[in-house]
Design an enzyme around this catalytic site. Structure first.
Site, PDB file in Angstrom:
ATOM      1  N   LYS A 101      13.615 -32.395 -47.133  1.00 51.79           N
ATOM      2  CA  LYS A 101      12.391 -31.742 -46.667  1.00 51.79           C
ATOM      3  C   LYS A 101      12.570 -30.223 -46.558  1.00 51.79           C
ATOM      4  O   LYS A 101      13.693 -29.713 -46.599  1.00 51.79           O
ATOM      5  CB  LYS A 101      11.970 -32.330 -45.308  1.00 51.79           C
TER       6      LYS A 101
HETATM    7  C1  LIG Z   1       4.787 -38.953 -46.725  1.00 55.41           C
HETATM    8  C2  LIG Z   1       6.032 -39.419 -46.039  1.00 55.41           C
HETATM    9  N1  LIG Z   1       5.926 -40.142 -44.914  1.00 55.41           N
HETATM   10  C3  LIG Z   1       7.005 -40.568 -44.247  1.00 55.41           C
HETATM   11  C4  LIG Z   1       8.273 -40.279 -44.666  1.00 55.41           C
HETATM   12  C5  LIG Z   1       9.430 -40.800 -43.892  1.00 55.41           C
HETATM   13  O1  LIG Z   1      10.182 -39.819 -43.307  1.00 55.41           O
HETATM   14  P1  LIG Z   1      11.704 -40.111 -42.895  1.00 55.41           P
HETATM   15  O2  LIG Z   1      12.464 -40.232 -44.151  1.00 55.41           O
HETATM   16  O3  LIG Z   1      12.084 -38.908 -42.104  1.00 55.41           O
HETATM   17  O4  LIG Z   1      11.688 -41.366 -42.102  1.00 55.41           O
HETATM   18  C6  LIG Z   1       8.455 -39.517 -45.808  1.00 55.41           C
HETATM   19  C7  LIG Z   1       9.819 -39.196 -46.241  1.00 55.41           C
HETATM   20  O5  LIG Z   1      10.305 -38.962 -47.191  1.00 55.41           O
HETATM   21  C8  LIG Z   1       7.311 -39.077 -46.528  1.00 55.41           C
HETATM   22  O6  LIG Z   1       7.435 -38.353 -47.651  1.00 55.41           O
END
Ligand SMILES: Cc1ncc(COP(=O)(O)O)c(C=O)c1O
Length: 289
Positions: A101
Site C-alpha cells: 500500500k
Molecule cells: C480494496 C481492498 N480491501 C481490503 C483489503 C484488505 O486489506 P489487508 O490486506 O490489509 O487486510 C485490500 C488489500 O489489499 C484491498 O485492496
C-alpha cells in the site's frame, strides 16, 4: 477484492454484489438501488486503485434507505472526492497498511469513525471483548477478535503517516508519467481524470482494448515478462468466487463490466520509487509490441 466480501461474511451477513462502472471501474451507482431489499443494512463502497467512488450518489441512496455506509478505503489513503478525504464519508472506514500500500506497516490496517459508540465497539471487539473499563476478570460477554496492532508496528505506522504526502505525490507523479508516455498508444485505457476526484494512484492499472492495441493483455504481459518486467492481473469479480457461492451469495446477474476489467486489465509496475527511466522503458516496450 476478496477481503471486502470476506469482511461482510465474517459478520454472518451475506454480501450482495453490484457491477462496476465502465468509466471509473468503481461501483456503478446507478445499479445500487435495484439490489436493495428490506434485509439490506449497509453499502460498502470500495475505492478502487486510489480513485474514490461517487460519494454524492452513495450518500443519497444510503439516506433514502437508511443504510450504513462502510467505506473500504484500503487502497485510497489521502484520496479525495470534492476535496473531502476517503474515510470521512461513512459511519466507518477501513484502511490497509499491507506491504504494497501507499503507506505500510507490513501487515495491519486502521479503522476510522466519527461515532463514539462505534469507536468503543471496535476497541472492544478487536481485543477479544475484554471489558473497556480495564477489568481483567476473564469474563467475556460477546465473541471478540484479536485484531490488535502492537505498539512497535503502530509507531512505524505513525512515521509512515508523516510521510504519506510524499508517497502519495510519488505515486501520482509516476501515474502521470505512464499516462503521458502511453498517450499515443491506441487501446490503452486508464481510470478517468476528473476535477472532483484526487486519485492517489495506488496502482498503475490499465485496461487493454485488444482490437485497438492489436494484442491481448495476456500477450502484453508475456512480452513484458520476457523483457524482465513483471505485471499483475486485476482482481477477479466476486461473482466468480467459489468461496462466496458456497457461502450463499447470489452469483446471478450482469457483471459484464467487472468481467471486462478482469479479462483485459493489468497492473504495470507501481512502486513509489520507480524512476522516470524505468517508466519510459516500460512504455517504450508497450508501444513496440
Ligand atoms: C480494496 C481492498 N480491501 C481490503 C483489503 C484488505 O486489506 P489487508 O490486506 O490489509 O487486510 C485490500 C488489500 O489489499 C484491498 O485492496
Amino acid at each position: 477484492m476478496i477481503a471486502s466480501a470476506f469482511a461482510v461474511a465474517y459478520t454472518g451477513a451475506i454480501p450482495v454484489f453490484v457491477d462496476a462502472d465502465k468509466e471509473t471501474w468503481n461501483i456503478d451507482v446507478t445499479k445500487i438501488e435495484e439490489k436493495i431489499t428490506a434485509r439490506t443494512k449497509a453499502i460498502m463502497p470500495v475505492h478502487i486503485f486510489g480513485l474514490m467512488c461517487d460519494m454524492d450518489a452513495i450518500t443519497a441512496i444510503a439516506k433514502k434507505y437508511k443504510l450504513f455506509i462502510l467505506e473500504d478505503a484500503a487502497e485510497a489513503h489521502g484520496a479525495e472526492f470534492k476535496a473531502r478525504k476517503a474515510g470521512s464519508f461513512s459511519d466507518m472506514a477501513a484502511f490497509s497498511f499491507f506491504a504494497n500500500k501507499n503507506i505500510t506497516t507490513g501487515e495491519g490496517g486502521m479503522v476510522v469513525t466519527n461515532d463514539e459508540a462505534i469507536y468503543n465497539k471496535a476497541r472492544y471487539h478487536k481485543n477479544l471483548c475484554f471489558p473497556l473499563d480495564g477489568n481483567r476478570n476473564y469474563t467475556h460477554d460477546e465473541i471478540g477478535f484479536n485484531y490488535r496492532m502492537s505498539n512497535v508496528i503502530a509507531a512505524i505506522g505513525l512515521a509512515q503517516v508523516e510521510k504519506s504526502d510524499i508517497y502519495k505525490g510519488l505515486r501520482i507523479k509516476n501515474n502521470s508519467l505512464y499516462r503521458e508516455y502511453l498517450k499515443d498508444v491506441p487501446g490503452i485505457i486508464f481510470q478517468p481524470l476528473h476535477v472532483d476526484y484526487l486519485n492517489v494512484c495506488w496502482m498503475n492499472a490499465i485496461v487493454i482494448d485488444p482490437v485497438k492495441y492489436g494484442h491481448t493483455k495476456d500477450e502484453l504481459m508475456l512480452f513484458l515478462k520476457e523483457h524482465g518486467i513483471d505485471t499483475r492481473l486485476l482482481f477477479n469479480g466476486m461473482h466468480n468466487q467459489k468461496s462466496l457461492k458456497e457461502f450463499g451469495c447470489s452469483m446471478a446477474g450482469d457483471y459484464s463490466v467487472s468481467d471486462w476489467l478482469t479479462q483485459n486489465g493489468l497492473y504495470l509496475p507501481s512502486a513509489s520509487n520507480l524512476s522516470e527511466e524505468q517508466i519510459t522503458g516500460i512504455c517504450k516496450l508497450i508501444a513496440t509490441l
